[in-house]
Design an enzyme around this catalytic site. Structure first.
Site, short mmCIF file in Angstrom:
data_model
loop_
_atom_site.label_atom_id
_atom_site.label_comp_id
_atom_site.label_asym_id
_atom_site.label_seq_id
_atom_site.Cartn_x
_atom_site.Cartn_y
_atom_site.Cartn_z
N ASP A 1 -5.31 -18.64 -55.86
CA ASP A 1 -6.52 -18.31 -55.12
C ASP A 1 -6.22 -18.45 -53.63
OD1 ASP A 1 -9.54 -17.97 -56.38
OD2 ASP A 1 -9.54 -18.45 -54.25
N TYR B 1 -16.73 -0.92 -51.83
CA TYR B 1 -16.46 -1.69 -53.05
C TYR B 1 -16.26 -0.76 -54.24
CZ TYR B 1 -17.06 -5.04 -56.85
OH TYR B 1 -16.89 -5.80 -57.99
N LEU C 1 -4.28 -12.39 -50.57
CA LEU C 1 -3.87 -11.10 -51.12
C LEU C 1 -4.31 -9.92 -50.28
CD1 LEU C 1 -4.38 -11.75 -54.94
CD2 LEU C 1 -2.30 -11.96 -53.55
N GLY D 1 -7.59 -15.30 -58.34
CA GLY D 1 -9.04 -15.47 -58.22
C GLY D 1 -9.55 -16.54 -59.15
N LYS E 1 -12.77 -0.22 -56.61
CA LYS E 1 -12.72 -0.42 -58.06
C LYS E 1 -12.39 0.87 -58.80
CE LYS E 1 -13.55 -4.84 -58.18
NZ LYS E 1 -12.51 -5.79 -58.65
#
Length: 258
Positions: A33, A152, A43, A9, A156
């Site tokens: 990236d 999301y 990824l 990233g 996480k």
């Protein structure tokens, strides 16, 4: 002492700032990236994850001193789970043999304050079980029932719990490799810009992520923490989710977590 570091990233946001800081300190930095960098890899797919590891091994001769897994997305879509959890786990597990060959090896994954927000238990459970098909299906179901915002936070929360579990195992702690997560609050990146540019959405963000210390962060404020966690100076900190959030976690959860 110059070290060889890989940052995913690395084309924008926290990844870009971290790669720049490490390079400024004299380290050799491989930037990975989706479209730009020394390594280009998707990824979200098994093939892309394998390509990242293979290219990293080729470029480094099979030796890394630090890995920062920063690649992530925030869409109301199963892609978010595939990148944020499965992409991160594959990055860290896949590059672990290269770290084992390094000097004072360290690893960090970038999580989020959203890990303390409501999640979808089915997504988290499937992710921690390593079942990408089930996690993807659960994420799609959440979107279909109008709860796409949970995807999301679930991704996480899952990666934070994975770090806690993995860090103390023989493969990580037993091999002398600290593994940690950094959980930022709201950071001014291309990912958050559309939210903060809209007055109504900005108000929602500020209610859900209150940051009494200095407000919203710049990527350059997160990079020093990551730098220290992957440095040889860090000899004892492992299995931690370190909140770099201007007080958001303390505001939202108080002292009840203890």
């Amino acid at each position: 002492m110059s070290r060889t570091c890989l940052v995913t990233g690395a084309a924008s946001g926290i990844g870009k700032a971290t790669a720049a800081r490490l390079a400024q300190r004299g380290h050799t930095v491989l930037r990975a990236d989706l479209r730009d960098g020394d390594i280009r890899a998707d990824l979200s797919t098994p093939d892309g994850r394998a390509a990242l590891v293979a290219r990293a091994r080729e470029l480094t001769g099979g030796r890394l001193d630090a890995v920062v897994s920063c690649a992530g997305v925030a869409h109301f879509d199963p892609l978010t789970v595939r990148v944020n959890h499965f992409g991160a786990v594959a990055t860290l597990d896949g590059l672990r043999p290269l770290l084992a060959a390094g000097t004072d090896p360290r690893a960090v994954v970038v999580g989020s304050i959203d890990s303390v927000h409501p999640t979808d238990p089915a997504i988290v459970a499937a992710a921690l079980a390593g079942d990408e098909e089930a996690a993807t299906a659960a994420a799609r179901a959440a979107v279909d029932r109008g709860e796409g915002h949970l995807v999301y936070s679930s991704s996480k929360a899952a990666i934070a719990r994975w770090v806690r579990r993995a860090a103390v195992t023989a493969e990580w702690a037993g091999a002398g490799v600290p593994l940690n997560a950094v959980a930022p609050g709201v950071v001014l990146t291309p990912l958050t810009r559309p939210l903060l540019d809209d007055p109504d959405l900005r108000a929602l963000v500020e209610r859900s992520v209150p940051m009494p210390l200095h407000g919203h962060a710049r990527p350059e404020q997160i990079a020093p923490l990551i730098d220290w966690l992957v440095s040889p100076e860090n000899t004892l900190v492992t299995g931690q989710v370190v909140f770099a959030d201007g007080g958001a976690d303390a505001t939202l959860r108080g002292d009840g977590v203890w």
